[in-house]
Design a protein around this motif. Structure first.
Motif: not given
Length: 307
Positions: A25-29, A36-41, A290-296
């Motif tokens: 895991p790297v994300g907040p949940n 994240y790649s699949l979400y973007d895709a 980086a993920i935390a920043r982009m989420t914020a």
């Protein structure tokens, strides 16, 4: 023309990383990088994803990723196994290393029936990359010459401070198509620059930070699978005697052959997004931050899949 699908290469166990980095895991949940790649895709237009995994990690992979994503995308699985070889070939004694990225794509050949993009499971590519490659694959198809594409990144945005990385160094023609890509398997940073070695560190060659490199984000037609499959036996015949335990059938190997034979043209697309990855365990805190920043900042919701 069939809608483009996404092929995710996830069979590697992450030997340098020291564990199954695909499901770390790297994300907040609890999200992992591939979430994240699949979400973007998906927001770029992709509806179907084909995960290339090994049978040994199937249960853990489905629990960590596949079941979560299956509510939002059509999820399929292919299996990259060491014994999937052309007739007449056997696994060399003591070989444990997978056969490489091209072999991973061949594992999914029965599921690919049109244009497809290929990514690594443990790399963060950013939204722009998926948008440009989906748009290209949706509007181009193979003619007399195969019409492929790739997304390039700046080398300086893709290196790790914690060890060496492998990158495909790209050279483009004046018309924006790929001239050739050269796999450099040991690229490292040093004070004041970036360099690579091909002789175990005996000598080093500098590479400019602006050098365009491949992060294995390719866009192909079904023709690529057929070409790669047809060439695999010849590649094994040439390379097994030289390096039976570690030789790898790379995607750029076949791409370069097709370009040289004037059978394919590869449009070099580019992304201004920064790449993130976890080649080494020490890379993880950078990705988490980086993920935390982009989420914020609102680029991603805290809960990607709402489940």
């Amino acid at each position: 023309m069939n809608k483009p699908v996404l092929v995710v290469m996830a069979a590697g166990m992450g030997s340098r990383y020291g564990g199954m980095k695909q499901i770390d895991p790297v994300g907040p949940n609890g999200q992992v990088i591939i979430d994240y790649s699949l979400y973007d895709a998906k927001r770029a237009g992709f509806e179907t994803v084909i995960f290339v995994i090994k049978h040994e990690i199937e249960e853990a992979f489905k629990a960590a990723i596949g079941s979560r994503v299956s509510g939002a995308m059509n999820v399929k699985y292919a299996y990259q196994q060491l014994d999937e070889l052309p007739e007449g070939f056997t696994i060399p004694a003591d070989r444990v290393k997978p056969w490489g990225t091209c072999h991973a794509v061949l594992a999914a050949k029965d599921l690919i029936d049109g244009p497809f993009a290929v990514i690594n499971a443990d790399d963060y590519y950013g939204p722009e990359a998926f948008k440009v490659i989906y748009d290209y694959l949706s509007t181009h198809q193979d003619g007399t010459v195969y019409d492929y594409c790739m997304v390039s990144y700046l080398l300086k945005n893709t290196v790790s401070e914690n060890g060496s990385v492998s990158r495909g160094v790209c050279e483009a023609n004046p018309d924006g198509t790929l001239h050739k890509v050269t796999e450099r398997t040991r690229i490292e940073t040093y004070p004041g620059g970036i360099h690579y070695t091909e002789d175990g560190g005996e000598s080093w060659t500098d590479l400019p930070g602006e050098t365009p490199v491949s992060m294995n984000l390719w866009g192909f037609g079904k023709s690529f699978v057929e070409e790669a499959d047809r060439r695999f036996a010849g590649w094994l015949t040439e390379n097994l005697p030289k390096n039976p335990l570690k030789c790898e059938y790379f995607l750029p190997t076949v791409v370069t052959e097709l370009i040289n034979e004037q059978k394919a043209a590869v449009k070099v697309l580019s992304s201004t997004d920064k790449w993130y990855g976890v080649t080494y365990r020490e890379d993880k805190p950078v990705v988490v931050e980086a993920i935390a920043r982009m989420t914020a900042e609102g680029l991603y919701p805290a809960n990607l899949w709402n489940n």
